[in-house]
Design an enzyme around this catalytic site. Structure first.
Site, PDB file in Angstrom:
ATOM      1  N   CYS A 133     -38.461 -31.264-105.000  1.00 12.47           N
ATOM      2  CA  CYS A 133     -37.020 -31.478-104.895  1.00 12.47           C
ATOM      3  C   CYS A 133     -36.420 -31.111-106.243  1.00 12.47           C
ATOM      4  O   CYS A 133     -37.032 -31.393-107.275  1.00 12.47           O
ATOM      5  CB  CYS A 133     -36.755 -32.952-104.581  1.00 12.47           C
ATOM      6  SG  CYS A 133     -34.997 -33.360-104.511  1.00 12.47           S
ATOM      7  N   CYS A 187     -22.384 -41.723-115.547  1.00 11.40           N
ATOM      8  CA  CYS A 187     -23.612 -41.034-115.954  1.00 11.40           C
ATOM      9  C   CYS A 187     -23.825 -40.993-117.464  1.00 11.40           C
ATOM     10  O   CYS A 187     -22.932 -40.598-118.224  1.00 11.40           O
ATOM     11  CB  CYS A 187     -23.595 -39.618-115.389  1.00 11.40           C
ATOM     12  SG  CYS A 187     -25.127 -38.723-115.736  1.00 11.40           S
ATOM     13  N   CYS A 241     -39.301 -34.784-108.029  1.00  9.05           N
ATOM     14  CA  CYS A 241     -37.898 -34.360-108.079  1.00  9.05           C
ATOM     15  C   CYS A 241     -37.520 -34.013-109.523  1.00  9.05           C
ATOM     16  O   CYS A 241     -37.642 -34.850-110.411  1.00  9.05           O
ATOM     17  CB  CYS A 241     -37.032 -35.491-107.549  1.00  9.05           C
ATOM     18  SG  CYS A 241     -35.287 -35.089-107.618  1.00  9.05           S
ATOM     19  N   ARG A 293     -33.559 -43.902 -99.017  1.00  5.97           N
ATOM     20  CA  ARG A 293     -34.276 -44.274-100.244  1.00  5.97           C
ATOM     21  C   ARG A 293     -33.526 -45.349-101.026  1.00  5.97           C
ATOM     22  O   ARG A 293     -32.348 -45.182-101.339  1.00  5.97           O
ATOM     23  CB  ARG A 293     -34.503 -43.040-101.140  1.00  5.97           C
ATOM     24  CG  ARG A 293     -35.304 -43.387-102.398  1.00  5.97           C
ATOM     25  CD  ARG A 293     -35.658 -42.173-103.234  1.00  5.97           C
ATOM     26  NE  ARG A 293     -36.244 -41.143-102.412  1.00  5.97           N
ATOM     27  CZ  ARG A 293     -35.708 -39.934-102.241  1.00  5.97           C
ATOM     28  NH1 ARG A 293     -34.620 -39.593-102.847  1.00  5.97           N
ATOM     29  NH2 ARG A 293     -36.305 -39.055-101.473  1.00  5.97           N
ATOM     30  N   CYS A 314     -24.006 -32.729-120.470  1.00  7.99           N
ATOM     31  CA  CYS A 314     -23.475 -32.148-119.232  1.00  7.99           C
ATOM     32  C   CYS A 314     -21.949 -32.043-119.291  1.00  7.99           C
ATOM     33  O   CYS A 314     -21.268 -32.989-119.690  1.00  7.99           O
ATOM     34  CB  CYS A 314     -23.888 -33.017-118.042  1.00  7.99           C
ATOM     35  SG  CYS A 314     -23.344 -32.333-116.473  1.00  7.99           S
ATOM     36  N   CYS A 353     -18.726 -37.238-114.630  1.00 11.57           N
ATOM     37  CA  CYS A 353     -19.090 -38.302-113.688  1.00 11.57           C
ATOM     38  C   CYS A 353     -19.092 -39.641-114.442  1.00 11.57           C
ATOM     39  O   CYS A 353     -19.873 -39.818-115.392  1.00 11.57           O
ATOM     40  CB  CYS A 353     -20.456 -38.032-113.077  1.00 11.57           C
ATOM     41  SG  CYS A 353     -20.588 -36.362-112.415  1.00 11.57           S
ATOM     42  N   CYS A 408     -31.127 -33.692 -99.565  1.00 15.97           N
ATOM     43  CA  CYS A 408     -31.207 -35.076-100.030  1.00 15.97           C
ATOM     44  C   CYS A 408     -29.817 -35.406-100.553  1.00 15.97           C
ATOM     45  O   CYS A 408     -29.370 -34.812-101.532  1.00 15.97           O
ATOM     46  CB  CYS A 408     -32.248 -35.178-101.137  1.00 15.97           C
ATOM     47  SG  CYS A 408     -32.273 -36.790-101.957  1.00 15.97           S
TER      48      CYS A 408
HETATM   49  N1  SAM Z   1     -26.482 -32.914-112.527  1.00 11.08           N
HETATM   50  C1  SAM Z   1     -26.844 -32.909-111.189  1.00 11.08           C
HETATM   51  C2  SAM Z   1     -25.721 -33.376-110.299  1.00 11.08           C
HETATM   52  O1  SAM Z   1     -25.115 -34.407-110.587  1.00 11.08           O
HETATM   53  O2  SAM Z   1     -25.456 -32.731-109.296  1.00 11.08           O
HETATM   54  C3  SAM Z   1     -28.087 -33.686-110.874  1.00 11.08           C
HETATM   55  C4  SAM Z   1     -28.481 -34.944-111.600  1.00 11.08           C
HETATM   56  S1  SAM Z   1     -27.526 -36.385-111.290  1.00 11.08           S
HETATM   57  C5  SAM Z   1     -28.236 -37.489-112.448  1.00 11.08           C
HETATM   58  C6  SAM Z   1     -28.034 -36.947-109.691  1.00 11.08           C
HETATM   59  C7  SAM Z   1     -27.411 -38.198-109.135  1.00 11.08           C
HETATM   60  O3  SAM Z   1     -27.922 -39.335-109.791  1.00 11.08           O
HETATM   61  C8  SAM Z   1     -25.911 -38.361-109.251  1.00 11.08           C
HETATM   62  O4  SAM Z   1     -25.218 -37.643-108.281  1.00 11.08           O
HETATM   63  C9  SAM Z   1     -25.741 -39.852-109.039  1.00 11.08           C
HETATM   64  O5  SAM Z   1     -25.570 -40.156-107.661  1.00 11.08           O
HETATM   65  C10 SAM Z   1     -27.058 -40.428-109.539  1.00 11.08           C
HETATM   66  N2  SAM Z   1     -26.865 -41.183-110.801  1.00 11.08           N
HETATM   67  C11 SAM Z   1     -26.581 -40.671-112.004  1.00 11.08           C
HETATM   68  N3  SAM Z   1     -26.467 -41.646-112.940  1.00 11.08           N
HETATM   69  C12 SAM Z   1     -26.701 -42.819-112.291  1.00 11.08           C
HETATM   70  C13 SAM Z   1     -26.726 -44.185-112.701  1.00 11.08           C
HETATM   71  N4  SAM Z   1     -26.493 -44.560-113.954  1.00 11.08           N
HETATM   72  N5  SAM Z   1     -27.021 -45.118-111.767  1.00 11.08           N
HETATM   73  C14 SAM Z   1     -27.260 -44.753-110.492  1.00 11.08           C
HETATM   74  N6  SAM Z   1     -27.244 -43.487-110.050  1.00 11.08           N
HETATM   75  C15 SAM Z   1     -26.965 -42.525-110.928  1.00 11.08           C
HETATM   76  C1  DTB Z   2     -30.478 -39.790-106.819  1.00  9.46           C
HETATM   77  O1  DTB Z   2     -29.697 -40.039-105.887  1.00  9.46           O
HETATM   78  N1  DTB Z   2     -30.944 -40.686-107.675  1.00  9.46           N
HETATM   79  C2  DTB Z   2     -31.772 -40.061-108.656  1.00  9.46           C
HETATM   80  C3  DTB Z   2     -31.917 -38.616-108.118  1.00  9.46           C
HETATM   81  N2  DTB Z   2     -30.964 -38.595-107.068  1.00  9.46           N
HETATM   82  C4  DTB Z   2     -31.823 -37.467-109.024  1.00  9.46           C
HETATM   83  C5  DTB Z   2     -31.199 -40.178-110.025  1.00  9.46           C
HETATM   84  C6  DTB Z   2     -30.999 -41.605-110.462  1.00  9.46           C
HETATM   85  C7  DTB Z   2     -30.522 -41.563-111.859  1.00  9.46           C
HETATM   86  C8  DTB Z   2     -30.387 -42.894-112.449  1.00  9.46           C
HETATM   87  C9  DTB Z   2     -29.800 -42.809-113.814  1.00  9.46           C
HETATM   88  C10 DTB Z   2     -30.685 -42.261-114.863  1.00  9.46           C
HETATM   89  O2  DTB Z   2     -31.899 -42.589-114.913  1.00  9.46           O
HETATM   90  O3  DTB Z   2     -30.178 -41.545-115.723  1.00  9.46           O
HETATM   91 FE1  SF4 Z   3     -23.820 -34.118-115.104  1.00 12.03          FE
HETATM   92 FE2  SF4 Z   3     -24.555 -36.652-114.773  1.00 12.03          FE
HETATM   93 FE3  SF4 Z   3     -22.576 -35.633-113.318  1.00 12.03          FE
HETATM   94 FE4  SF4 Z   3     -25.112 -34.795-112.880  1.00 12.03          FE
HETATM   95  S1  SF4 Z   3     -24.312 -36.859-112.565  1.00 12.03           S
HETATM   96  S2  SF4 Z   3     -23.258 -33.543-113.025  1.00 12.03           S
HETATM   97  S3  SF4 Z   3     -25.928 -34.899-114.969  1.00 12.03           S
HETATM   98  S4  SF4 Z   3     -22.579 -35.909-115.540  1.00 12.03           S
END
Ligand code: SAM
Ligand code: DTB
Ligand code: SF4
Length: 344
Positions: free
Chosen positions: A143, A75, A112, A276, A68, A72, A203
């Protein structure tokens, strides 16, 4: 003075009084109440708006993993960090539908689908729209979370019958710039508005445990609660540890009682939203999860993995819900019941 959240008592209008003008000091005053007073208020509001003995069960699938372009800082899927994750292409529709069907049979009511994109390309969106229609045809709520959307893209997802779009604010306005630089909070708020305009339910939540202060966590709730409409779903994620990302340097898991307090404040300020307990449940004891349900959480992700990180085992979740007398599709689903009976 003890803050008290008042329901709208107008005769013939049993609806909760839903406010969009919360202040940080009100949020702090709730948060600092004696625990019994805080959870009593939260549980009372919860009971006015929901069945207190029901928890919604959602399942996640990463339909496009890793690589990506966003940075962030929490992530595993960001190309800015070396997390050892292998990037994949968009999954085939048949695989996605088969996974959704298994999730449904194992007790999920919502599916989702998440993609590691800054924003979807139109040709990718065509495929996602087909996935949405096919998953909906299984009788599940749908979702997706695909990053930023244009108004036209949001409208196409709406036409495909999408129920929810997940797009998180992630943290407080003050802490936001410390963890993400490639996309602003305002960008996110604009995408949320496009989603609303397309008639899709929102959401939207965030993450705790990245090194933010309690004020940031409450600031995030105030931001969510003061959106023009409250998100129908509010995911509260506890940061799921990922090696190699930015927040490793600052991350600190919140005190469990602080987490239960935060859930209670979310329930009070967004009385009709489903809250949630999202990522990070594998770090929580059964007792903490029970406290969070008492404080007003009423949704969980089920399944052994989230996107790239772990989630509690299905069996442990089903057992916990049983012990608490909580009804859900998970502990009522035929496949979970028969597996558990086979073990007795
Ligand atoms: N790429 C898209 C975006 O960020 O808009 C969607 C997927 S992203 C993984 C969705 C959400 O998952 C992020 O906004 C964040 O709040 C949550 N998330 C991602 N990595 C995480 C982690 N390691 N622990 C907890 N929440 C996480
Ligand atoms: C959200 O708030 N939590 C979910 C969903 N929206 C997409 C994602 C959690 C991701 C946790 C980190 C991972 O498994 O990579
Ligand atoms: Fe990309 Fe992860 Fe950020 Fe979603 S949360 S935009 S997958 S870097």
């Amino acid at each position: 003075m003890t803050p008290v959240h008042r329901a709208d008592q107008t005769e013939g209008n049993p609806k909760e009084h839903v406010r969009h003008d919360w202040t940080r000091s009100e949020a702090e005053a709730f948060y600092e109440l004696p625990f019994a007073d805080l959870t009593f208020q939260a549980q009372s509001i919860h009971r006015r708006n929901f069945d207190p003995n029901h928890v919604e069960t959602a399942s996640l699938l990463s339909i496009k993993t890793g690589g990506c372009p966003e940075d962030c800082g929490y992530c595993s899927q960001s190309a800015h960090y070396d997390t050892g994750l292998k990037a994949t292409r968009l999954l085939d529709q048949a695989d996605v539908v088969a996974t959704a069907q298994r999730a449904r049979d194992a007790g999920a009511t919502r599916f989702c689908m998440a993609a590691a994109w800054r924003n979807p390309k139109n040709r990718d969106l065509d495929q996602v729209c087909e996935m949405v229609s096919a998953v909906k045809a299984l009788g599940m709520e749908t979702c997706v979370t695909l990053g930023m959307l244009t108004p036209a893209q949001a409208a196409r997802l709406g036409d495909a019958g999408l129920d929810f779009y997940n797009h998180n604010v992630d943290t407080s306005p003050e802490f936001y710039d410390k963890i993400i630089s490639t996309r602003t909070l305002q960008d996110r708020i604009e995408t949320l508005a496009q989603v609303r305009d397309a008639g899709i339910k929102v959401c939207c939540g965030g993450i705790v445990g990245m090194g933010e202060r309690v004020e940031d966590r409450l600031g995030m709730l105030v931001l969510l609660a003061n959106l023009p409409s409250h998100p129908e779903s509010v995911p509260i994620n506890l940061w799921n540890e990922v090696k190699g990302v930015l927040v490793n340097d600052t991350a600190e898991r919140p005190d469990p009682i602080a987490l239960a307090r935060l859930i209670a404040v979310a329930r009070i300020m967004m009385p009709q939203s489903v809250v949630r307990l999202s990522a990070g449940r594998q770090y929580m004891t059964d007792e903490l999860q029970a406290l969070c349900f008492l404080a007003g959480a009423n949704s969980i992700f089920i399944g052994d993995v989230l996107l790239t990180t772990k989630n509690p085992q299905r069996e442990r979740d089903a057992g916990l819900l049983d012990r608490l007398g909580i009804k859900s599709r998970l502990n009522q689903s035929k496949s979970t019941r028969s597996q558990r009976q086979a073990r007795v």
